[in-house]
Design a protein around this motif. Structure first.
Motif, PDB file in Angstrom:
ATOM      1  N   ILE A   1       0.680  -1.186  -0.026  1.00 61.79           N
ATOM      2  CA  ILE A   1       0.068  -0.016   0.078  1.00 61.79           C
ATOM      3  C   ILE A   1       0.906   1.315   0.103  1.00 61.79           C
ATOM      4  O   ILE A   1       0.569   2.236  -0.767  1.00 61.79           O
ATOM      5  CB  ILE A   1      -1.016  -0.217   1.208  1.00 61.79           C
ATOM      6  CG1 ILE A   1      -1.999  -1.103   0.968  1.00 61.79           C
ATOM      7  CG2 ILE A   1      -1.713   1.199   1.207  1.00 61.79           C
ATOM      8  CD1 ILE A   1      -2.922  -1.192   2.232  1.00 61.79           C
ATOM      9  N   PRO A   2       1.951   1.378   0.754  1.00 58.40           N
ATOM     10  CA  PRO A   2       2.803   2.569   0.647  1.00 58.40           C
ATOM     11  C   PRO A   2       3.411   2.581  -0.639  1.00 58.40           C
ATOM     12  O   PRO A   2       3.542   3.788  -1.103  1.00 58.40           O
ATOM     13  CB  PRO A   2       3.774   2.224   1.707  1.00 58.40           C
ATOM     14  CG  PRO A   2       3.196   1.455   2.678  1.00 58.40           C
ATOM     15  CD  PRO A   2       2.236   0.551   1.998  1.00 58.40           C
ATOM     16  N   LEU A   3       3.680   1.752  -1.124  1.00 55.36           N
ATOM     17  CA  LEU A   3       4.298   1.586  -2.554  1.00 55.36           C
ATOM     18  C   LEU A   3       3.489   2.149  -3.547  1.00 55.36           C
ATOM     19  O   LEU A   3       3.749   3.195  -4.504  1.00 55.36           O
ATOM     20  CB  LEU A   3       4.881   0.433  -3.005  1.00 55.36           C
ATOM     21  CG  LEU A   3       5.592   0.269  -4.594  1.00 55.36           C
ATOM     22  CD1 LEU A   3       6.693   1.245  -4.694  1.00 55.36           C
ATOM     23  CD2 LEU A   3       5.861  -1.074  -4.742  1.00 55.36           C
ATOM     24  N   VAL A   4       2.132   1.797  -3.495  1.00 61.53           N
ATOM     25  CA  VAL A   4       1.105   2.320  -4.625  1.00 61.53           C
ATOM     26  C   VAL A   4       0.764   3.633  -4.041  1.00 61.53           C
ATOM     27  O   VAL A   4       0.671   4.600  -5.161  1.00 61.53           O
ATOM     28  CB  VAL A   4      -0.026   1.389  -4.213  1.00 61.53           C
ATOM     29  CG1 VAL A   4      -1.274   2.092  -5.070  1.00 61.53           C
ATOM     30  CG2 VAL A   4       0.064   0.053  -4.893  1.00 61.53           C
ATOM     31  N   VAL A   5       0.792   4.006  -3.075  1.00 60.41           N
ATOM     32  CA  VAL A   5       0.519   5.652  -2.795  1.00 60.41           C
ATOM     33  C   VAL A   5       1.722   6.551  -3.231  1.00 60.41           C
ATOM     34  O   VAL A   5       1.406   7.700  -3.676  1.00 60.41           O
ATOM     35  CB  VAL A   5       0.592   5.712  -1.111  1.00 60.41           C
ATOM     36  CG1 VAL A   5       0.293   7.130  -0.428  1.00 60.41           C
ATOM     37  CG2 VAL A   5      -1.000   4.919  -0.499  1.00 60.41           C
ATOM     38  N   MET A   6       2.918   5.976  -2.848  1.00 57.39           N
ATOM     39  CA  MET A   6       4.005   6.930  -3.480  1.00 57.39           C
ATOM     40  C   MET A   6       3.968   6.936  -4.872  1.00 57.39           C
ATOM     41  O   MET A   6       4.331   7.886  -5.497  1.00 57.39           O
ATOM     42  CB  MET A   6       5.270   6.092  -2.818  1.00 57.39           C
ATOM     43  CG  MET A   6       5.466   6.355  -1.326  1.00 57.39           C
ATOM     44  SD  MET A   6       7.049   6.271  -0.861  1.00 57.39           S
ATOM     45  CE  MET A   6       7.976   7.533  -1.414  1.00 57.39           C
TER      46      MET A   6
END
Length: 317
Positions: free
Chosen positions: A189-194
């Motif tokens: 999720i953090p990767l997608v958000v970034m």
């Protein structure tokens, strides 16, 4: 070579690659993150929302590097470290690593909404909750890690184990619950958000009317965004990819894969020295405060030149 249990792989405890890299990360990370905190707390009167995230990021990175001396001691070939101590230090490292991931994500999202929705009252009010968001990040990382560690530690204490300290199989990190939450909430999720926020930032900057003038250097901003994303991927993708492979092969783990895991964790620790370079020291106000205030205080002979420059300004994003 494969193993049927988690303790049959034998590899040299002494490893000068680990000693060298961890020593470098410890010394450089300690200096950079302490410098960041000194500037934030001593030379900054007003904190922006991004500054709040930066302070918490510096604290997380500092706590991470403080766990490294014990790893250096271990990889020097020293003995006498208890398994409980090693596991506890490893837990602290992982908590702060994921704290850094979440804080980096929050910083990226905060900058994205600030640029894409500059006139939104709801966005402005939401950004003011940065301290609460940071508190939630600490609560999430600690609260999600401790229950798994305590439950598995209690079960492991009833079994006969071979203590191998930092060279052992990551028992807690490869539990089904831990792997699922780590690869989705902790990294996916953090990767997608970034990725989404980085694309939105670049899109907003390139389409801005101001970007068509000489008032801002849109190319430089795009390079900074790309650099931050590359650092994130380079540090954390190898670790989480290896963790997924360990879980898939958990019944018969190749010793080479276990070695790759330890090296990927070492690479992830490099984030503690790359964060300051990518975030703290890329802000113009931060560089000015270090140059004009911190450095002159370190070298009193130049203090006369800075007497007229005692104004304090917030660190800009």
């Amino acid at each position: 070579m494969t193993i049927n249990t988690t303790h049959n792989c034998t590899e040299p405890q002494s490893n000068w690659i680990f000693v060298g890299v961890y020593s470098m990360v410890f010394m450089v990370g300690l200096i950079l993150n302490l410098t960041a905190l000194v500037v934030f707390f001593c030379y900054t009167k007003l904190w922006s929302h991004t500054t709040v995230y930066m302070i918490n990021l510096a604290i997380a990175d500092l706590l991470l590097v403080l766990t490294l001396p014990l790893r250096i001691y271990y990889h020097l070939g020293m003995h006498g470290l208890s398994q409980v101590l090693c596991e506890g230090v490893g837990l602290v490292l992982l908590v702060n690593m994921y704290g850094s991931i979440f804080l980096l994500t929050c910083m990226c999202f905060d900058r994205c909404v600030a640029v894409c929705f500059p006139m939104s009252c709801r966005v402005r009010e939401g950004r003011k909750k940065a301290p609460l968001v940071c508190l939630g990040v600490w609560g999430l990382t600690i609260g999600a890690s401790l229950p798994i560690y305590i439950s598995k530690r209690s079960k492991a204490s009833k079994e006969i184990q071979v203590d191998r300290c930092f060279g052992s199989f990551p028992v807690y990190a490869t539990q089904t619950t831990a792997v699922a939450s780590t690869l989705t909430v902790g990294f996916g999720i953090p990767l997608v958000v970034m990725l989404v926020c980085s694309w939105a930032l670049i899109h907003a900057i390139t389409r801005s009317a101001v970007a068509q003038t000489d008032l801002i250097n849109s190319g430089k901003i795009q390079r900074m965004i790309a650099t931050s994303l590359v650092i994130f991927l380079a540090c954390f993708l190898p670790y989480h990819g290896t963790l997924a492979l360990l879980y898939v092969h958990r019944e018969a783990v190749p010793c080479s894969l276990l070695s790759v895991y330890h090296y990927s964790l070492m690479v992830a620790c490099l984030n503690a020295i790359l964060d300051p370079l990518a975030y703290y020291f890329t802000t113009e106000t931060f560089r000015r405060k270090v140059d004009m205030d911190a450095m002159t205080r370190m070298f009193p002979l130049n203090s006369q030149n800075s007497e007229g420059n005692n104004s304090r300004a917030p660190v800009n994003t």
